[in-house]
Motif scaffolding. Sequence first.
Motif, PDB file in Angstrom:
ATOM      1  N   VAL A   1      -2.725  51.005  63.117  1.00  0.00           N
ATOM      2  CA  VAL A   1      -1.531  50.189  63.479  1.00  0.00           C
ATOM      3  C   VAL A   1      -0.453  50.468  62.160  1.00  0.00           C
ATOM      4  CG1 VAL A   1      -0.958  48.060  62.988  1.00  0.00           C
ATOM      5  CG2 VAL A   1      -3.010  48.470  64.629  1.00  0.00           C
ATOM      6  N   THR A   2      -1.289  51.038  60.893  1.00  0.00           N
ATOM      7  CA  THR A   2      -0.221  51.085  60.169  1.00  0.00           C
ATOM      8  C   THR A   2       0.683  52.095  59.892  1.00  0.00           C
ATOM      9  OG1 THR A   2      -1.520  50.003  58.694  1.00  0.00           O
ATOM     10  CG2 THR A   2      -0.414  51.488  57.446  1.00  0.00           C
ATOM     11  N   GLN A   3      -0.074  53.561  60.475  1.00  0.00           N
ATOM     12  CA  GLN A   3       0.493  54.358  60.633  1.00  0.00           C
ATOM     13  C   GLN A   3       1.542  54.729  61.671  1.00  0.00           C
ATOM     14  OE1 GLN A   3       0.280  57.154  58.556  1.00  0.00           O
ATOM     15  NE2 GLN A   3       2.377  58.068  60.309  1.00  0.00           N
ATOM     16  N   ALA A   4       0.736  54.087  63.215  1.00  0.00           N
ATOM     17  CA  ALA A   4       1.720  53.591  63.953  1.00  0.00           C
ATOM     18  C   ALA A   4       3.446  52.599  63.850  1.00  0.00           C
ATOM     19  CB  ALA A   4       1.226  53.038  64.567  1.00  0.00           C
ATOM     20  N   LEU A   5       3.383  52.013  62.973  1.00  0.00           N
ATOM     21  CA  LEU A   5       3.961  51.103  62.435  1.00  0.00           C
ATOM     22  C   LEU A   5       5.385  52.203  61.760  1.00  0.00           C
ATOM     23  CD1 LEU A   5       3.048  48.165  61.488  1.00  0.00           C
ATOM     24  CD2 LEU A   5       4.201  48.303  63.428  1.00  0.00           C
ATOM     25  N   ALA A   6       4.979  53.037  60.690  1.00  0.00           N
ATOM     26  CA  ALA A   6       5.902  53.828  60.444  1.00  0.00           C
ATOM     27  C   ALA A   6       6.017  54.792  61.074  1.00  0.00           C
ATOM     28  CB  ALA A   6       4.566  54.194  59.084  1.00  0.00           C
ATOM     29  N   ASP A   7       5.739  55.239  61.989  1.00  0.00           N
ATOM     30  CA  ASP A   7       6.321  56.146  62.619  1.00  0.00           C
ATOM     31  C   ASP A   7       6.872  56.046  63.649  1.00  0.00           C
ATOM     32  OD1 ASP A   7       3.919  57.769  60.826  1.00  0.00           O
ATOM     33  OD2 ASP A   7       2.478  58.377  62.492  1.00  0.00           O
ATOM     34  N   ALA A   8       7.180  55.069  64.502  1.00  0.00           N
ATOM     35  CA  ALA A   8       8.045  54.597  65.839  1.00  0.00           C
ATOM     36  C   ALA A   8       8.268  53.065  65.801  1.00  0.00           C
ATOM     37  CB  ALA A   8       6.410  54.879  66.277  1.00  0.00           C
ATOM     38  N   ASP A   9       9.228  53.070  66.383  1.00  0.00           N
ATOM     39  CA  ASP A   9      10.244  52.032  66.473  1.00  0.00           C
ATOM     40  C   ASP A   9       9.529  50.866  67.485  1.00  0.00           C
ATOM     41  OD1 ASP A   9      12.850  52.929  65.651  1.00  0.00           O
ATOM     42  OD2 ASP A   9      12.133  53.712  67.525  1.00  0.00           O
ATOM     43  N   VAL A  10       8.613  50.804  68.082  1.00  0.00           N
ATOM     44  CA  VAL A  10       7.544  50.341  68.607  1.00  0.00           C
ATOM     45  C   VAL A  10       6.325  50.901  68.626  1.00  0.00           C
ATOM     46  CG1 VAL A  10       7.747  50.926  71.199  1.00  0.00           C
ATOM     47  CG2 VAL A  10       7.619  48.278  71.704  1.00  0.00           C
ATOM     48  N   VAL A  11       5.125  49.650  68.740  1.00  0.00           N
ATOM     49  CA  VAL A  11       3.624  50.105  68.876  1.00  0.00           C
ATOM     50  C   VAL A  11       3.550  48.965  70.151  1.00  0.00           C
ATOM     51  CG1 VAL A  11       2.250  49.772  67.406  1.00  0.00           C
ATOM     52  CG2 VAL A  11       3.700  50.695  66.678  1.00  0.00           C
ATOM     53  N   LEU A  12       2.311  49.504  71.068  1.00  0.00           N
ATOM     54  CA  LEU A  12       1.595  48.887  72.068  1.00  0.00           C
ATOM     55  C   LEU A  12       0.549  49.244  71.712  1.00  0.00           C
ATOM     56  CD1 LEU A  12       4.192  50.168  74.985  1.00  0.00           C
ATOM     57  CD2 LEU A  12       4.059  48.299  73.897  1.00  0.00           C
ATOM     58  N   SER A  13      -0.230  48.273  71.662  1.00  0.00           N
ATOM     59  CA  SER A  13      -1.750  48.308  71.876  1.00  0.00           C
ATOM     60  C   SER A  13      -1.638  47.296  73.287  1.00  0.00           C
ATOM     61  CB  SER A  13      -2.253  47.348  70.806  1.00  0.00           C
ATOM     62  OG  SER A  13      -3.885  47.172  71.265  1.00  0.00           O
ATOM     63  N   THR A  14      -3.202  48.176  73.486  1.00  0.00           N
ATOM     64  CA  THR A  14      -3.511  48.040  75.167  1.00  0.00           C
ATOM     65  C   THR A  14      -5.337  48.106  74.930  1.00  0.00           C
ATOM     66  OG1 THR A  14      -3.572  48.796  77.082  1.00  0.00           O
ATOM     67  CG2 THR A  14      -3.573  49.941  75.707  1.00  0.00           C
ATOM     68  N   GLY A  15      -6.027  47.171  75.665  1.00  0.00           N
ATOM     69  CA  GLY A  15      -7.486  46.962  75.451  1.00  0.00           C
ATOM     70  C   GLY A  15      -8.045  45.813  74.012  1.00  0.00           C
ATOM     71  N   GLY A  16      -8.590  45.811  73.266  1.00  0.00           N
ATOM     72  CA  GLY A  16      -9.512  45.574  72.881  1.00  0.00           C
ATOM     73  C   GLY A  16      -8.788  44.022  72.057  1.00  0.00           C
ATOM     74  N   LEU A  17      -8.672  43.065  73.571  1.00  0.00           N
ATOM     75  CA  LEU A  17      -8.395  41.514  72.988  1.00  0.00           C
ATOM     76  C   LEU A  17      -8.795  40.544  73.469  1.00  0.00           C
ATOM     77  CD1 LEU A  17      -4.226  41.924  73.683  1.00  0.00           C
ATOM     78  CD2 LEU A  17      -5.537  41.996  71.431  1.00  0.00           C
ATOM     79  N   GLY A  18     -10.604  41.281  74.419  1.00  0.00           N
ATOM     80  CA  GLY A  18     -11.068  39.769  74.680  1.00  0.00           C
ATOM     81  C   GLY A  18     -11.634  39.042  74.258  1.00  0.00           C
ATOM     82  N   PRO A  19     -12.489  38.820  74.592  1.00  0.00           N
ATOM     83  CA  PRO A  19     -13.132  37.345  74.241  1.00  0.00           C
ATOM     84  C   PRO A  19     -14.087  38.097  73.265  1.00  0.00           C
ATOM     85  CG  PRO A  19     -13.307  36.700  76.793  1.00  0.00           C
ATOM     86  CD  PRO A  19     -12.822  37.679  76.227  1.00  0.00           C
ATOM     87  N   THR A  20     -14.726  39.056  73.845  1.00  0.00           N
ATOM     88  CA  THR A  20     -15.878  39.582  73.013  1.00  0.00           C
ATOM     89  C   THR A  20     -16.353  39.853  71.487  1.00  0.00           C
ATOM     90  OG1 THR A  20     -15.518  42.304  73.687  1.00  0.00           O
ATOM     91  CG2 THR A  20     -17.112  40.703  74.903  1.00  0.00           C
ATOM     92  N   PRO A  21     -17.226  40.166  70.693  1.00  0.00           N
ATOM     93  CA  PRO A  21     -17.709  39.995  69.719  1.00  0.00           C
ATOM     94  C   PRO A  21     -16.947  40.933  68.740  1.00  0.00           C
ATOM     95  CG  PRO A  21     -19.065  39.337  69.948  1.00  0.00           C
ATOM     96  CD  PRO A  21     -18.679  39.935  71.898  1.00  0.00           C
ATOM     97  N   ASP A  22     -17.119  42.437  69.272  1.00  0.00           N
ATOM     98  CA  ASP A  22     -16.090  43.855  68.995  1.00  0.00           C
ATOM     99  C   ASP A  22     -15.297  44.164  69.452  1.00  0.00           C
ATOM    100  OD1 ASP A  22     -16.490  43.509  71.976  1.00  0.00           O
ATOM    101  OD2 ASP A  22     -17.492  45.919  72.080  1.00  0.00           O
ATOM    102  N   ASP A  23     -14.321  42.567  69.838  1.00  0.00           N
ATOM    103  CA  ASP A  23     -13.103  43.264  69.644  1.00  0.00           C
ATOM    104  C   ASP A  23     -12.526  42.882  68.546  1.00  0.00           C
ATOM    105  OD1 ASP A  23     -12.920  44.351  72.552  1.00  0.00           O
ATOM    106  OD2 ASP A  23     -13.195  42.080  73.617  1.00  0.00           O
TER     107      ASP A  23
END
Length: 115
Positions: free
Chosen positions: A57-79
Amino acid sequence: MRAIQSGVILAVGSELTTGSTRDTNSGDLASELTASGVRVLRSTALPDDLDRVAAAVTQALADADVVLSTGGLGPTPDDLTREAIAAACGLEVREDDALLAGLMEMFDRRGAPMP
């Protein structure tokens, strides 16, 4: 306001990096971004690893105008995507009591348990 010219897509989930699940979201997002005039710099699949996602995320914010994240937002403990994004932005994750109450009410109205 400056136009969005470049973007990075981060797909989070160990199921993507182990081959258990195919990442179909990133292709669709890249297609939509491109159709909107945004140049996609890269699309990356990441495991459910706080430090790796925060660094991406840090690298993407430095490189691009917009960063989109998909997945990894569910209610499971590893998210840990929320926590990783917060860490990359120097923020803390906190619970919003009013928002939580609204979500609980919505699940109650639907007769469904809230995860």
